[in-house]
Design a protein around this motif. Structure first.
Motif, PDB file in Angstrom:
ATOM      1  N   ALA A 179       1.672  -1.360  -0.064  1.00  0.00           N
ATOM      2  CA  ALA A 179      -0.292  -0.054   0.203  1.00  0.00           C
ATOM      3  C   ALA A 179       0.915   1.640   0.092  1.00  0.00           C
ATOM      4  O   ALA A 179       1.799   0.839   0.400  1.00  0.00           O
ATOM      5  CB  ALA A 179      -0.959   0.179   1.131  1.00  0.00           C
ATOM      6  N   LEU A 180       0.282   2.543  -0.099  1.00  0.00           N
ATOM      7  CA  LEU A 180       0.652   3.750  -0.422  1.00  0.00           C
ATOM      8  C   LEU A 180       0.698   4.269   1.181  1.00  0.00           C
ATOM      9  O   LEU A 180      -0.674   3.430   1.398  1.00  0.00           O
ATOM     10  CB  LEU A 180       0.329   4.196  -1.118  1.00  0.00           C
ATOM     11  CG  LEU A 180       0.616   3.819  -2.385  1.00  0.00           C
ATOM     12  CD1 LEU A 180       0.315   4.875  -3.375  1.00  0.00           C
ATOM     13  CD2 LEU A 180       1.982   4.424  -3.045  1.00  0.00           C
ATOM     14  N   SER A 181       2.364   4.788   1.462  1.00  0.00           N
ATOM     15  CA  SER A 181       2.209   5.104   2.990  1.00  0.00           C
ATOM     16  C   SER A 181       0.617   6.549   3.550  1.00  0.00           C
ATOM     17  O   SER A 181       0.196   6.773   4.405  1.00  0.00           O
ATOM     18  CB  SER A 181       3.545   6.230   3.430  1.00  0.00           C
ATOM     19  OG  SER A 181       3.170   6.868   2.499  1.00  0.00           O
ATOM     20  N   ASP A 222      -5.383   6.045  -3.714  1.00  0.00           N
ATOM     21  CA  ASP A 222      -5.325   4.536  -4.144  1.00  0.00           C
ATOM     22  C   ASP A 222      -4.928   4.530  -5.382  1.00  0.00           C
ATOM     23  O   ASP A 222      -3.937   5.552  -6.307  1.00  0.00           O
ATOM     24  CB  ASP A 222      -7.091   4.802  -4.465  1.00  0.00           C
ATOM     25  CG  ASP A 222      -8.203   4.802  -3.681  1.00  0.00           C
ATOM     26  OD1 ASP A 222      -7.368   4.141  -2.788  1.00  0.00           O
ATOM     27  OD2 ASP A 222      -9.222   4.890  -3.908  1.00  0.00           O
ATOM     28  N   PHE A 223      -4.021   3.189  -6.096  1.00  0.00           N
ATOM     29  CA  PHE A 223      -3.417   3.500  -7.089  1.00  0.00           C
ATOM     30  C   PHE A 223      -4.335   2.008  -8.431  1.00  0.00           C
ATOM     31  O   PHE A 223      -5.714   1.401  -7.659  1.00  0.00           O
ATOM     32  CB  PHE A 223      -2.565   2.609  -7.091  1.00  0.00           C
ATOM     33  CG  PHE A 223      -2.556   1.550  -6.457  1.00  0.00           C
ATOM     34  CD1 PHE A 223      -2.650   0.251  -6.898  1.00  0.00           C
ATOM     35  CD2 PHE A 223      -2.371   1.570  -5.053  1.00  0.00           C
ATOM     36  CE1 PHE A 223      -2.493  -0.790  -5.469  1.00  0.00           C
ATOM     37  CE2 PHE A 223      -1.693   0.558  -3.700  1.00  0.00           C
ATOM     38  CZ  PHE A 223      -2.429  -0.701  -4.841  1.00  0.00           C
ATOM     39  N   SER A 239      -7.120  -0.167  -2.802  1.00  0.00           N
ATOM     40  CA  SER A 239      -6.408   0.393  -1.884  1.00  0.00           C
ATOM     41  C   SER A 239      -4.622   0.317  -1.539  1.00  0.00           C
ATOM     42  O   SER A 239      -3.922   0.690  -0.280  1.00  0.00           O
ATOM     43  CB  SER A 239      -7.027   1.067  -1.088  1.00  0.00           C
ATOM     44  OG  SER A 239      -8.002  -0.312  -0.094  1.00  0.00           O
ATOM     45  N   ASN A 240      -4.866  -1.780  -1.828  1.00  0.00           N
ATOM     46  CA  ASN A 240      -3.951  -1.736  -1.108  1.00  0.00           C
ATOM     47  C   ASN A 240      -4.021  -3.835  -2.019  1.00  0.00           C
ATOM     48  O   ASN A 240      -4.759  -4.073  -3.230  1.00  0.00           O
ATOM     49  CB  ASN A 240      -3.420  -2.682  -0.099  1.00  0.00           C
ATOM     50  CG  ASN A 240      -4.978  -2.850   0.767  1.00  0.00           C
ATOM     51  OD1 ASN A 240      -5.548  -4.187  -0.142  1.00  0.00           O
ATOM     52  ND2 ASN A 240      -5.850  -2.691   1.723  1.00  0.00           N
ATOM     53  N   LEU A 287       5.668   3.148  -0.601  1.00  0.00           N
ATOM     54  CA  LEU A 287       5.396   1.518  -0.442  1.00  0.00           C
ATOM     55  C   LEU A 287       5.448   0.940   1.190  1.00  0.00           C
ATOM     56  O   LEU A 287       6.859   0.630   0.983  1.00  0.00           O
ATOM     57  CB  LEU A 287       6.463   1.315  -1.908  1.00  0.00           C
ATOM     58  CG  LEU A 287       5.909  -0.143  -2.556  1.00  0.00           C
ATOM     59  CD1 LEU A 287       4.565   0.535  -3.023  1.00  0.00           C
ATOM     60  CD2 LEU A 287       6.166  -0.618  -3.166  1.00  0.00           C
ATOM     61  N   THR A 288       5.206   0.863   1.276  1.00  0.00           N
ATOM     62  CA  THR A 288       4.530   0.002   2.472  1.00  0.00           C
ATOM     63  C   THR A 288       4.103  -1.203   2.464  1.00  0.00           C
ATOM     64  O   THR A 288       3.450  -1.660   1.024  1.00  0.00           O
ATOM     65  CB  THR A 288       3.945   0.444   3.740  1.00  0.00           C
ATOM     66  OG1 THR A 288       2.437   0.288   2.928  1.00  0.00           O
ATOM     67  CG2 THR A 288       3.878   2.100   3.853  1.00  0.00           C
ATOM     68  N   ASP A 289       4.554  -1.983   3.402  1.00  0.00           N
ATOM     69  CA  ASP A 289       4.221  -3.616   3.613  1.00  0.00           C
ATOM     70  C   ASP A 289       3.518  -3.688   4.451  1.00  0.00           C
ATOM     71  O   ASP A 289       4.037  -3.322   5.924  1.00  0.00           O
ATOM     72  CB  ASP A 289       5.453  -4.546   3.178  1.00  0.00           C
ATOM     73  CG  ASP A 289       5.167  -5.871   4.211  1.00  0.00           C
ATOM     74  OD1 ASP A 289       3.805  -6.200   3.825  1.00  0.00           O
ATOM     75  OD2 ASP A 289       6.116  -6.976   4.725  1.00  0.00           O
TER      76      ASP A 289
END
Length: 499
Positions: A282-284, A288-289, A306-307, A333-335
């Motif tokens: 997901a983005l921090s 949305d992507f 969204s993730n 970019l996060t996990d």
């Protein structure tokens, strides 16, 4: 009775040792109640995401390395010739502590092989390691003799030269070793790279296409580095049971990387190149992507997310829109909330203003085309993992298929068996030599971002996934769990495709 006792011991060891057990988190498969369709988990349509604690941003930020494009040695526009050399190397992932590594044509990872649909391809793979290896084209539809499975060993000092014609649509694939009992170690040490196919349809679409600028490859891996900076591929009990998961995330071989991206839409070719970890990307800022591609090519239309959940070996092509950012602004970019890659927005705007509403046509699935339905039941953990109750035997052919037949493969995760089929691990199932279309998950349609070509399918404990494929390439192939430690332990079988 013996099996029950062994399984009970496995569960007890995991609980005592603090190991994670993947619990099934969804009810109703990939239908409307799937976690994520309301903003939670999204992507595979299945599986919990439970991982070891990861601590990534503890050092100096570094520019993201962009894997180079491998030079085509043949000037003929319809032919492509490449050379790959598997070799030892050294990388300083931690300051002042060089790490012993493997790589292709360099110290770590490998260059991007880029070809076009219709190309006649020849690749010379030279092994300069001091041990045998293989090279498997993951997701590529080729005959078994060119597939690079465990039967295609390359001895030290020798060269393997597969030759084939690209006869599939544009996609982001990858390559990695597949030596029996050694796949996990070889990939972990650095033997992996991307394999990109272009075609006329994809080139005509108005998508970000400037490699390394607004079309960026991201090979995401987790590693465990010991106090001397070495890759600690020494499997403990938890590693054997769950697959090796490290405490540090790398992207393209870098820890704590950042990458400059232009304002506008940027395409990311994302590979989960880890041995076992399941990521929830997901983005921090919760932006949305869009997902535009799966393992085997483009989706019919962009899917807003969204993730995204990706298991080992799965790929996704994503579009992130940075047009609203000011120059110098950042997002990560996060996990599962942990940041591991920073995007730094520049002032220059590149690429399309709008995404195409339609990308490619994917054929409608007609189950009546299937001549056979085969069942694959994944069970167990650790050294007791099996498919259909059997472990890999190089001298045994498990399934025999006919060339050009269309089949339905019914893939079930039996979890812990008699201890409860809703307990255990999620397993990513990979089949060689073809691409699948998912028919359903527990009887429900797959989520929109799984309605494209897939070669790796994540299956939750207790879940049944049905997928359909046509087998147009002959020879000997593998099917297996893509948790590499499970594959090495024997969670793999062989099938032949013959006329």
């Amino acid at each position: 009775m013996k099996k029950v006792i062994i399984t009970a011991i496995v569960v007890l060891v995991l609980v005592i040792g603090g190991g994670w057990i993947f619990m099934r988190m969804m009810s109703g498969g990939a239908g409307g109640n799937m976690p994520g369709q309301g903003g939670g988990m999204m992507g595979s349509g299945s599986g919990a995401v439970e991982n070891r604690k990861t601590n990534n941003f503890s050092g100096e930020e570094k520019p993201l390395p962009i894997p180079p494009l491998l030079e085509d040695e043949n000037p003929d526009p319809n032919k492509a010739e490449f050379t790959l050399v598997a070799q030892t190397g050294s990388m300083e992932f931690l300051k002042g502590k060089p790490t012993d590594t493997f790589g292709y044509n360099g110290n770590y990872l490998g260059p991007v092989i880029r070809v076009k649909k219709g190309d006649d391809v020849s690749i010379k793979v030279k092994n300069e390691l001091d041990e045998a290896t293989t090279l498997h084209w993951h997701g590529l539809e080729v005959d078994g003799e060119d597939d690079g499975g465990p039967n295609s060993g390359i001895q030290p000092g020798t060269t393997w030269n597969p030759q084939f014609t690209i006869d599939q649509n544009a996609a982001t694939l990858w390559y990695h070793p597949h030596l029996l009992h050694k796949t996990g170690e070889h990939v972990y040490k650095g033997l992996a790279g991307l394999f990109i196919i272009d075609d006329q349809d994809s080139e005509q679409l108005d998508l970000p296409n400037e490699y390394g600028v607004n079309d960026i490859p991201l090979i995401v891996q987790d590693k465990q580095l010991d106090e001397n900076g070495q890759f600690a591929y020494n499997l403990g009990m938890q590693d054997v049971m769950m697959g090796l998961q490290g405490d540090t995330i790398m992207v393209n071989g870098a820890i704590n990387p950042y990458v400059e991206v232009p304002k506008g839409k940027v395409r990311f070719r994302l590979l989960n190149g880890s041995n076992a970890r399941i990521y929830q990307f997901a983005l921090s800022n919760s932006q949305d992507f869009y997902q535009i591609g799966t393992d085997g090519g483009l989706l019919e239309e962009p899917v807003k997310l969204s993730n995204l959940i990706l298991s080992s070996a799965e790929r996704a092509e994503l579009i992130v829109d940075f047009s609203s950012y000011k120059e110098g602004e950042t997002v990560e970019l996060t996990d599962q909330g942990l940041p591991f890659l920073k995007f730094v927005v520049t002032g220059e705007e590149k690429g399309p203003k709008e995404l195409p509403a339609h990308l490619v046509d994917i054929p409608q699935v007609d189950e009546s085309m299937a001549t056979n339905t085969r069942k694959f039941v994944m069970s167990g953990m650790g050294q007791n993992v099996t498919i259909n109750g059997k472990q890999m035997d190089m001298d045994r052919i498990d399934e025999k298929l006919k060339l050009h037949d269309t089949e339905i493969w019914e893939i079930t995760n039996d979890g812990m068996g008699m201890m409860g089929n809703n307990m255990g691990m999620a397993h990513p199932f990979h089949g060689h030599g073809t691409q699948f279309l998912i028919l359903d998950r527990d009887g429900n349609p797959p989520p929109p971002n799984e309605r494209g070509w897939k070669d790796t399918i994540l299956v939750s404990p207790g879940e049944k996934v049905r997928a359909i494929a046509t087998f147009d390439h002959k020879g000997l192939f593998m099917y297996h769990c893509h948790i590499l430690e499970h594959e090495d332990a024997g969670m793999m079988g062989q099938f032949t495709v013959e006329e």
